[in-house]
Design a protein around this motif. Sequence first.
Motif, PDB file in Angstrom:
ATOM      1  N   ARG A  16       0.726  -1.148   0.025  1.00  0.00           N
ATOM      2  CA  ARG A  16      -0.206   0.060   0.116  1.00  0.00           C
ATOM      3  C   ARG A  16       0.864   1.227   0.057  1.00  0.00           C
ATOM      4  O   ARG A  16       1.699   1.420   1.039  1.00  0.00           O
ATOM      5  CB  ARG A  16      -0.891   0.093   1.118  1.00  0.00           C
ATOM      6  CG  ARG A  16      -1.982   1.151   1.251  1.00  0.00           C
ATOM      7  CD  ARG A  16      -2.970   1.394   2.615  1.00  0.00           C
ATOM      8  NE  ARG A  16      -2.499   0.756   3.552  1.00  0.00           N
ATOM      9  CZ  ARG A  16      -2.237   1.284   4.776  1.00  0.00           C
ATOM     10  NH1 ARG A  16      -2.783   3.419   3.886  1.00  0.00           N
ATOM     11  NH2 ARG A  16      -1.772   2.306   5.647  1.00  0.00           N
ATOM     12  N   CYS A  17       0.893   1.993  -0.727  1.00  0.00           N
ATOM     13  CA  CYS A  17       1.523   2.953  -0.532  1.00  0.00           C
ATOM     14  C   CYS A  17       1.610   4.626   0.199  1.00  0.00           C
ATOM     15  O   CYS A  17      -0.068   4.402   0.479  1.00  0.00           O
ATOM     16  CB  CYS A  17       1.267   4.316  -2.260  1.00  0.00           C
ATOM     17  SG  CYS A  17       2.090   5.668  -2.025  1.00  0.00           S
ATOM     18  N   GLN A  18       2.019   4.638   0.979  1.00  0.00           N
ATOM     19  CA  GLN A  18       2.138   5.791   1.905  1.00  0.00           C
ATOM     20  C   GLN A  18       2.165   7.183   1.794  1.00  0.00           C
ATOM     21  O   GLN A  18       1.898   7.445   2.992  1.00  0.00           O
ATOM     22  CB  GLN A  18       3.338   4.946   3.148  1.00  0.00           C
ATOM     23  CG  GLN A  18       3.945   3.444   3.450  1.00  0.00           C
ATOM     24  CD  GLN A  18       2.541   2.923   4.112  1.00  0.00           C
ATOM     25  OE1 GLN A  18       1.395   3.382   4.941  1.00  0.00           O
ATOM     26  NE2 GLN A  18       2.259   2.181   4.237  1.00  0.00           N
ATOM     27  N   CYS A  23      10.227   7.030  -1.880  1.00  0.00           N
ATOM     28  CA  CYS A  23      10.979   6.461  -2.990  1.00  0.00           C
ATOM     29  C   CYS A  23      11.597   7.036  -3.530  1.00  0.00           C
ATOM     30  O   CYS A  23      11.841   7.093  -4.674  1.00  0.00           O
ATOM     31  CB  CYS A  23       9.715   5.298  -3.527  1.00  0.00           C
ATOM     32  SG  CYS A  23       8.075   6.182  -3.865  1.00  0.00           S
ATOM     33  N   HIS A 131       6.238  -0.516   3.061  1.00  0.00           N
ATOM     34  CA  HIS A 131       5.144   0.042   1.723  1.00  0.00           C
ATOM     35  C   HIS A 131       4.392  -1.183   1.963  1.00  0.00           C
ATOM     36  O   HIS A 131       3.489  -1.645   1.525  1.00  0.00           O
ATOM     37  CB  HIS A 131       5.410  -0.345   0.477  1.00  0.00           C
ATOM     38  CG  HIS A 131       6.148   1.842   0.572  1.00  0.00           C
ATOM     39  ND1 HIS A 131       7.400   1.927  -0.255  1.00  0.00           N
ATOM     40  CD2 HIS A 131       6.031   3.101   0.699  1.00  0.00           C
ATOM     41  CE1 HIS A 131       7.485   2.951  -0.510  1.00  0.00           C
ATOM     42  NE2 HIS A 131       7.015   3.572   0.540  1.00  0.00           N
TER      43      HIS A 131
END
Length: 215
Positions: A16-18, A23, A131
């Motif tokens: 899951r993108c936080q 990144c 992530h």
Amino acid sequence: MTDIKAVALNEKVAFRCQLCGECCRHVNDCIMLAPMDIYRLARYLREQGEPVSGTEDVLAQYAHASWLADNFPIYLLNTVGTPNACVFLKDGRCSVYEARPQVCRMYPFSAAPGERGRDFRYLLCMEKPHHFTGGMVTVKHWISENFTREAKDGMKADYDVIPILGEKVRAMSTEEFQHLLFQFLYYRYYNYELDQPFLSQFLSNLEQLKKLTGG
């Protein structure tokens, strides 16, 4: 990156993108720009009113030249500040999200040349452990959403030609390659009309590169 593993298209991954932007930080000399990335950025920035008329403007303002092994020239995305953040990270968000590079689109996955008759094999990049909590994505769904047919065709053509070009470059003397360097860069990164489709231009440029190097 060392924290990678191969994945199958039918696998599910807890990801899951936080929205943390991690990144996009600590990426100095990490983000290689493919010709399609540069073309997309040039079109997008021009549409946003930036003073961009061609890929050369993107390369001059947002990238720097480097080399892969065996003197193969590439361009890397610039970074800024002490965290070496992507030059396009603004207020913790990607300012060119619609035109972000392919490596960013596919994260946390990446594509590599395929085996056993397959065009690609897919890898999971796990260097940011936080992530991989909550949520669940299917590799096939993620790839279908973020790896378009045009991108696949362009990458496959590149994978087929780069070994040929690399072999020819390795066989040249330094003087011979220096003499061809400007033309090499021109056909790989600069020879694009932004109002024309990318893929047909890219394939034509690859043919010119093969001729240039005697391939």
